[in-house]
Design a protein around this motif. Structure first.
Motif, PDB file in Angstrom:
ATOM      1  N   LEU A 133     -38.231  -3.403 -10.873  1.00 17.10           N
ATOM      2  CA  LEU A 133     -37.654  -2.990 -12.302  1.00 17.10           C
ATOM      3  C   LEU A 133     -37.808  -4.307 -13.327  1.00 17.10           C
ATOM      4  CD1 LEU A 133     -34.595  -1.238 -10.904  1.00 17.10           C
ATOM      5  CD2 LEU A 133     -35.887  -0.274 -12.670  1.00 17.10           C
ATOM      6  N   GLU A 135     -35.624  -5.207 -15.629  1.00 19.11           N
ATOM      7  CA  GLU A 135     -34.401  -5.837 -15.987  1.00 19.11           C
ATOM      8  C   GLU A 135     -33.772  -6.234 -14.533  1.00 19.11           C
ATOM      9  OE1 GLU A 135     -31.258  -2.756 -16.821  1.00 19.11           O
ATOM     10  OE2 GLU A 135     -32.854  -1.510 -16.968  1.00 19.11           O
ATOM     11  N   HIS A 137     -32.085  -6.629 -11.353  1.00 21.50           N
ATOM     12  CA  HIS A 137     -31.291  -5.384 -10.685  1.00 21.50           C
ATOM     13  C   HIS A 137     -30.820  -6.003  -9.231  1.00 21.50           C
ATOM     14  CE1 HIS A 137     -30.802  -1.201 -10.036  1.00 21.50           C
ATOM     15  NE2 HIS A 137     -31.460  -1.341  -8.839  1.00 21.50           N
ATOM     16  N   ARG A 151     -32.856   3.874 -13.865  1.00 25.17           N
ATOM     17  CA  ARG A 151     -33.541   2.640 -14.535  1.00 25.17           C
ATOM     18  C   ARG A 151     -35.061   2.802 -14.154  1.00 25.17           C
ATOM     19  NH1 ARG A 151     -29.872  -2.598 -13.003  1.00 25.17           N
ATOM     20  NH2 ARG A 151     -28.284  -2.324 -14.684  1.00 25.17           N
TER      21      ARG A 151
END
Length: 394
Positions: A133, A135, A137, A151
């Motif tokens: 990911l 962002e 996590h 996501r």
């Protein structure tokens, strides 16, 4: 020497049985304890549908108070990916999943951020561009199936999907698993149990029920790393690699926690015995059949090792010493011989050492599980010694 021998040597703490023809496997297994720092482990080999090696030994905990028993289970990390791939191929075999269809045909939200053309086969072959990911996590986030899959559906790929592989260390299980859920209504844990491990009587679960925690071996940190390792240890320090291997970072401490065991992380928290791993990979080695039961058609079992193109993996990079090739869910042995001398044998390693191997041409499957994690993400010397000994004996 008898055709079937029992070994109960408490000096080396190895137990179980090994057909005389495969004595080299027992010797390599014992050498792992004497020379390669093994703590607790098990290995099983199936040849032509018959279990010829079923050995276990050592200790299930770092304090060496609990011997490794016949039914000890342990987290096998990415060796879990083979059974997850099996779920997808089972659905494809039934005509419920088209591996060439867009993922969004089953999971409409996935079409966001330019992913409308990503195909199911790209998920299976780590070519979706979603290795990790973008962002932050956290572990708590990872335990939340709905949040993690949402996501992933929303994110933009790190590279053009379908062009290269980049190891989807943790995301693989959520990606393939969510497609399984969209098709069947069941996540991989329940689907695998209903369709494969239950009917075959295999001691393997994704996650671990709390009632079984007393059988679980304690994972022990890699000697060279205090936790899950750094992306730069295994490949290029590119953002896609950092995201894949450190967002979030996981290691032995996390794997020993009740929260990890209770969660469903289909790329990394399968728990089982070596016997069960050999049985699951034995479905592929048996060209779709195991223990007298047909799970896949021969054609579907063969499709698993359909090469998706050799390349330098964008996440593992130099960690594999050059180019590698994935089939549809598992790694091909290739020129590196990771799964024996047959380049079309295939399998999957788990972080720290474990392994599942299938060679349909030889009718062989192998399962190896352990609790002292090595520092390599694949091709641990203990696994390599066992595989080499197996093929010497064939």
């Amino acid at each position: 020497m008898p055709a079937h021998e029992t070994h109960n040597d408490r000096r080396s703490l190895t137990n179980g049985h090994c057909d005389a023809r495969f004595a080299a496997v027992r010797e390599a297994f014992e050498e792992n304890f004497r020379e390669r720092g093994e703590l607790g482990a098990a290995v099983a080999v199936i040849v032509g549908g018959k279990t010829v090696v079923d050995l276990w030994g050592g200790w299930a905990d770092v304090a060496r108070t609990r011997p490794w028993e016949r039914d000890t289970v342990v987290n096998v990390w990415s060796t879990t990916k083979g059974p997850v791939a099996l779920c997808a191929h089972l659905l494809a075999d039934r005509g419920l999943l088209d591996l060439d269809a867009p993922v969004a045909a089953y999971w409409p939200e996935f079409a966001a951020s330019g992913k409308e053309r990503v195909r199911v086969r790209h998920l299976l072959s780590h070519r979706a561009g979603l290795s990790g990911l973008r962002e932050p996590h956290s572990l708590e986030d990872l335990y939340d199936w709905e949040l993690t899959t949402a996501r992933l559906a929303a994110m933009e790929p790190w590279w053009e999907p379908g062009t290269r592989s980049g190891y989807h260390a943790l995301t693989y299980g959520f990606l393939v698993g969510e497609v399984v859920r969209r098709v069947t209504g069941l996540r991989p844990r329940a689907f695998l149990e209903r369709e494969v491990t239950g009917p075959l009587g295999l001691d393997f679960t994704i996650g671990l029920p709390a009632k079984e925690s007393g059988r679980a071996a304690e994972m022990v940190h890699a000697r060279a790393e205090p936790s899950g390792g750094r992306a730069t240890d295994f490949g290029q320090p590119a953002p896609a690699a950092v995201a894949a291997l450190t967002n979030p970072a996981v290691g032995a401490t996390e794997a020993n926690s009740p929260r990890w065991r209770a969660a469903e992380i289909p790329a990394a928290n399968g728990h089982g015995t070596a016997r069960a791993v050999a049985g699951l990979y034995g479905v592929f080695a048996g060209r779709g059949s195991h223990d007298g039961r047909r799970i896949l058609s021969p054609e579907a079992a063969e499709r698993v090792r359909e090469g998706q193109g050799s390349c330098r993996d964008l996440v593992l990079g130099a960690g594999f010493g050059g180019e590698t090739e994935l089939g549809l869910g598992l790694w091909l042995s290739g020129a590196h011989g990771s799964y024996g001398p047959n380049p079309r044998a295939f399998g999957h390693d788990g972080f720290g050492g474990s392994c599942g191997l299938a060679d349909p041409d030889a009718g062989v499957s192998l399962g190896y599980v352990m609790n002292r994690m090595g520092s390599r993400i694949a091709d641990d010397p203990r696994k390599t010694a066992l595989v080499e000994a197996l093929y010497r004996a064939l």
